[in-house]
Write an enzyme that holds these catalytic residues in place. Structure first.
Site, PDB file in Angstrom:
ATOM      1  N   GLU A  59       7.753  -2.504  -1.592  1.00 49.19           N
ATOM      2  CA  GLU A  59       7.289  -3.759  -1.930  1.00 49.19           C
ATOM      3  C   GLU A  59       5.872  -3.724  -1.874  1.00 49.19           C
ATOM      4  O   GLU A  59       5.112  -2.890  -1.195  1.00 49.19           O
ATOM      5  CB  GLU A  59       7.575  -4.928  -1.030  1.00 49.19           C
ATOM      6  CG  GLU A  59       8.864  -5.284  -1.252  1.00 49.19           C
ATOM      7  CD  GLU A  59       9.723  -5.052  -0.093  1.00 49.19           C
ATOM      8  OE1 GLU A  59      11.185  -5.547  -0.093  1.00 49.19           O
ATOM      9  OE2 GLU A  59       9.649  -4.317   0.952  1.00 49.19           O
ATOM     10  N   THR A  60       5.050  -4.604  -2.721  1.00 50.25           N
ATOM     11  CA  THR A  60       3.447  -4.808  -2.604  1.00 50.25           C
ATOM     12  C   THR A  60       3.237  -6.455  -2.463  1.00 50.25           C
ATOM     13  O   THR A  60       4.193  -7.370  -2.797  1.00 50.25           O
ATOM     14  CB  THR A  60       2.818  -4.346  -3.822  1.00 50.25           C
ATOM     15  OG1 THR A  60       3.029  -2.894  -4.024  1.00 50.25           O
ATOM     16  CG2 THR A  60       1.529  -4.879  -3.832  1.00 50.25           C
TER      17      THR A  60
END
Length: 252
Positions: free
Chosen positions: A44-45
């Protein structure tokens, strides 16, 4: 743009589950956020879209390489850390994130003014459908006997749903291999798109459970370490008194 790389659920640097956190990202479109996340290609970011607090929290959006999520665990913790270190820049007892699922508070603990530990409070668990053992065994390429029939295979959500699968042994955990065709067939009719498998045998004696999490639907074949799924697991363990009590204080 300025961004940080954070190692979450790590004993040391270059370990755990990596996270990229972009600050002051309010000018980015959803499309640009998705492209950046795919380029970085971590599980994820996170994007802090407003460096000023709003209604007691900071606006944050979380993406996997495939799509945006309403909630995720290690991005919540890693982003709270960056907010405290790089935006607030002073010790505070709590940082709250405004996510699509709602506000998620993170409590911060310090030793000699150094931030040592972060705890997030997830949403209360919601228990959904129960699955047939045979179907899940086929998805995981495991014999039915490897699945612990004393407990159900069930969809649980504390903001992001997972299918929780109890296995008997560490050997079973290690040999599990997702059949993608069977998996996508299964999740075509479920809210949960990811699978958590767990067992009571561990690599290290200080741990209580061993866990693996598969998220191919989100562009993450296997999450190295996960907070959202473990929150669902905690609810499951308490609900079914897996350890003989309806409270859980364990290390995964």
């Amino acid at each position: 743009m300025k961004y940080y790389i954070v190692d979450v659920f790590a004993q040391e640097k270059y370990n755990g589950n990596q996270l990229a956190v972009f600050v002051d990202a309010g000018s980015l479109t959803s499309h640009k956020m998705q492209r950046i996340t795919k380029e970085i290609n971590y599980s994820e970011t996170a994007f802090i879209t407003n460096n000023e607090s709003r209604e007691g929290g900071y606006d944050v959006r979380i993406f996997t390489p495939a799509q945006e999520l309403p909630f995720a665990g290690h991005p919540t913790l890693g982003t709270a850390y960056i907010i405290q270190q790089e935006i607030v820049k002073q010790p505070v007892e709590k940082v709250t994130l405004n996510l699509k699922v709602g506000q998620i508070p993170v409590t911060l603990h310090y030793v000699d003014n150094s931030l040592e530990l972060l705890w997030m409070q997830q949403k209360p668990p919601i228990f959904e459908q129960i699955f047939a053992t045979k179907a899940i065994a086929q998805v995981l390429n495991l014999p039915i006997d490897d699945i612990d029939s004393n407990f159900p295979i069930q969809e649980v959500s504390t903001g992001l749903p997972f299918i929780i699968v109890p296995l008997k042994t560490l050997a079973a955990i290690k040999k599990a291999k997702v059949n993608l065709e069977k998996c996508f067939e299964l999740i075509s009719n479920t809210e949960a798109k990811s699978i958590l498998i767990f067992c009571p045998e561990t690599y290290h004696p200080e741990n209580n459970l061993n866990v693996r999490v598969f998220c191919d639907y989100f562009g993450v074949p296997e999450d190295p370490a996960t907070g959202s799924a473990n929150g669902c697991l905690a609810g499951y363990l308490a609900n079914y008194a897996y350890f003989g009590a309806d409270s859980v204080d364990i290390r995964v």
